[in-house]
Scaffold this active site. Structure first.
Site, PDB file in Angstrom:
ATOM      1  N   HIS A 180       0.770  -1.091  -0.174  1.00  0.00           N
ATOM      2  CA  HIS A 180      -0.098   0.131  -0.220  1.00  0.00           C
ATOM      3  C   HIS A 180       1.012   1.236  -0.055  1.00  0.00           C
ATOM      4  CE1 HIS A 180      -3.145   2.669   1.598  1.00  0.00           C
ATOM      5  NE2 HIS A 180      -2.149   3.364   2.143  1.00  0.00           N
ATOM      6  N   GLU A 181       1.702   1.270   0.952  1.00  0.00           N
ATOM      7  CA  GLU A 181       2.479   2.565   0.973  1.00  0.00           C
ATOM      8  C   GLU A 181       3.562   2.900  -0.152  1.00  0.00           C
ATOM      9  OE1 GLU A 181       2.172   4.875   3.272  1.00  0.00           O
ATOM     10  OE2 GLU A 181       0.513   4.037   4.320  1.00  0.00           O
ATOM     11  N   HIS A 184       1.844   4.527  -2.972  1.00  0.00           N
ATOM     12  CA  HIS A 184       1.654   5.837  -2.871  1.00  0.00           C
ATOM     13  C   HIS A 184       3.008   6.543  -3.870  1.00  0.00           C
ATOM     14  CE1 HIS A 184      -1.577   6.504  -0.362  1.00  0.00           C
ATOM     15  NE2 HIS A 184      -1.151   5.845   0.688  1.00  0.00           N
ATOM     16  N   TYR A 195      -4.292  14.896  -2.415  1.00  0.00           N
ATOM     17  CA  TYR A 195      -4.421  14.021  -1.312  1.00  0.00           C
ATOM     18  C   TYR A 195      -5.869  14.838  -0.500  1.00  0.00           C
ATOM     19  CZ  TYR A 195      -3.787  10.428   2.221  1.00  0.00           C
ATOM     20  OH  TYR A 195      -3.966   9.524   2.867  1.00  0.00           O
ATOM     21  N   GLU A 204      -5.969   6.866  -1.863  1.00  0.00           N
ATOM     22  CA  GLU A 204      -5.875   5.741  -0.933  1.00  0.00           C
ATOM     23  C   GLU A 204      -6.381   4.486  -1.463  1.00  0.00           C
ATOM     24  OE1 GLU A 204      -4.664   5.077   2.332  1.00  0.00           O
ATOM     25  OE2 GLU A 204      -3.690   7.128   2.071  1.00  0.00           O
ATOM     26  N   ASP A 277      -9.848  13.973   8.282  1.00  0.00           N
ATOM     27  CA  ASP A 277      -9.108  12.867   7.363  1.00  0.00           C
ATOM     28  C   ASP A 277      -8.993  13.505   5.884  1.00  0.00           C
ATOM     29  OD1 ASP A 277      -8.132  10.486   6.416  1.00  0.00           O
ATOM     30  OD2 ASP A 277     -10.261   9.681   6.002  1.00  0.00           O
ATOM     31  N   HIS A 282      -9.365   8.310   3.679  1.00  0.00           N
ATOM     32  CA  HIS A 282      -9.701   7.181   4.301  1.00  0.00           C
ATOM     33  C   HIS A 282     -10.913   6.449   4.258  1.00  0.00           C
ATOM     34  CE1 HIS A 282      -5.225   8.270   5.492  1.00  0.00           C
ATOM     35  NE2 HIS A 282      -4.871   7.118   5.201  1.00  0.00           N
TER      36      HIS A 282
END
Length: 359
Positions: A180-181, A184, A195, A204, A277, A282
């Site tokens: 996931h990270e 990015h 974002y 996300e 958020d 998210h």
């Protein structure tokens, strides 16, 4: 894009969860959550600046930060030794092809980066995050009992977890978190999804999509066999089973606010309040997440073979900084038809209709 949203900071821990625990958790959870929120705030500028330099001005990320660019895959893991930002990346512990460390976190970060690299190279034909052999750099043991992991615009950073929010050592054990990270980083080099609000929720969601696909590919699972959870088993059991469920958004942990359809879309301000958020990035990512799950199930087989390739081609060639849900939906339908055919395009369209993004 980045001039407007200069507070960009993407991390695996949903800020609204941390904010909730900072207010309503046990005293230990409150302290851990406040520490995580404060530490994460220090990185809000860096990702935006690095993404802008690499994408808008064509400056190679590796040269900017002193990491290697090679025709062969490279990755290096460092130990931050429980120190902070100025110590990154830390003490070099293991490089590409070197023997295992005595530190499990080093080996887990190494293996997760290698497996993510392999997935993108073998399945998508992409050579690292920048498609030019960029070295994947990771630092483990960041901060003291830090409850988060993130891509900071140049490298991966992992906290150890406090045992109050995340299980100690859980963040490096979760392959889908690593996938996931790192995704990015790919988004920074390609679509550059801002974002904030819907574009941020897509940012996300694409990371969740490829995080789960890295895990499914490594486990050789069919779509029907996968758990479709992001970060399964990394939270302390009292909080919940995972960070997100793509199969059943809103069921992963106590207080999970993710909707599965547009009927539950949460329109929040992007105002630096962690409870909001970044405009619900998210939270509302549950909607495109569920659309991908439905498309993958309708297409059957291994999710990375058709659904994954459709989403990858869409992310890397069809989107722009301010793409909204309906634009992304139409793009995936177009790509499905181009890559595979009418039946696949209809399956993808049906998924977006089921979650209410398309009428």
């Amino acid at each position: 894009m980045f001039a407007t949203h200069s507070h960009t900071h993407c991390s695996i821990a949903p800020p609204d969860l941390l904010a909730q625990l900072a207010l309503d958790g046990t005293s230990d959870q409150q302290q851990a959550a406040v520490r995580a929120l404060a530490t994460s705030a220090a990185f809000r500028q860096q990702r935006a600046v690095m993404g802008r330099l690499t994408r808008q001005f064509g400056l190679p990320m590796g040269q900017l930060v002193g990491f290697n660019i090679s025709s062969t895959r490279r990755l290096t893991v460092y130990d931050n030794q429980k120190k902070g930002r100025t110590f990154l990346p830390g003490v070099r512990m293991r490089g590409w092809g070197e023997h295992k460390s005595t530190d499990p976190a080093v080996n887990e970060a190494y293996d997760g980066s290698a497996q993510t690299y392999d997935f993108y190279l073998r399945v998508m034909g992409r050579n690292s995050l920048d498609n030019a052999g960029m070295e994947l750099v990771s630092s483990v043991h960041y901060g003291v009992a830090y409850d988060n992991a993130f891509w900071d615009g140049t490298q991966m950073v992992y906290g150890d977890g406090s045992g109050q929010i995340f299980q100690v050592g859980g963040l490096t054990r979760a392959l889908d978190v690593i996938g996931h990270e790192l995704t990015h980083g790919i988004t920074e080099f390609t679509a550059g999804l801002a974002y904030s609000k819907q574009s941020g929720a897509l940012n996300e969601s694409f990371s969740d999509v490829f995080g789960t696909l890295v895990k499914q590919y490594t486990l050789k699972q069919y779509a029907v066999e996968a758990d479709w959870l992001i970060g399964e088993g990394i939270l302390v059991p009292s909080l919940g089973k995972a960070l997100r469920s793509m199969k059943a958004p809103g069921t992963a942990y106590s207080g999970d606010r993710q909707p599965a359809t547009m009927d539950g879309y949460v329109d929040l301000p992007d105002d630096n309040d962690p409870r909001n958020d970044n405009g619900g990035v998210h939270i509302n990512s549950g909607i495109p997440n569920h659309a991908f799950y439905l498309a993958a199930m309708a297409l059957g087989g291994n999710a990375w073979e058709r659904a994954g390739k459709i989403w990858y081609q869409t992310l890397t060639t069809m989107l722009h900084a301010n793409t909204q849900f309906d634009e992304a939906a139409r793009a995936t339908i177009e790509v499905a038809g181009t890559l595979f055919g009418t039946a696949e395009a209809h399956a993808v369209e049906g998924a977006w209709r089921e979650v209410g993004v398309l009428p």
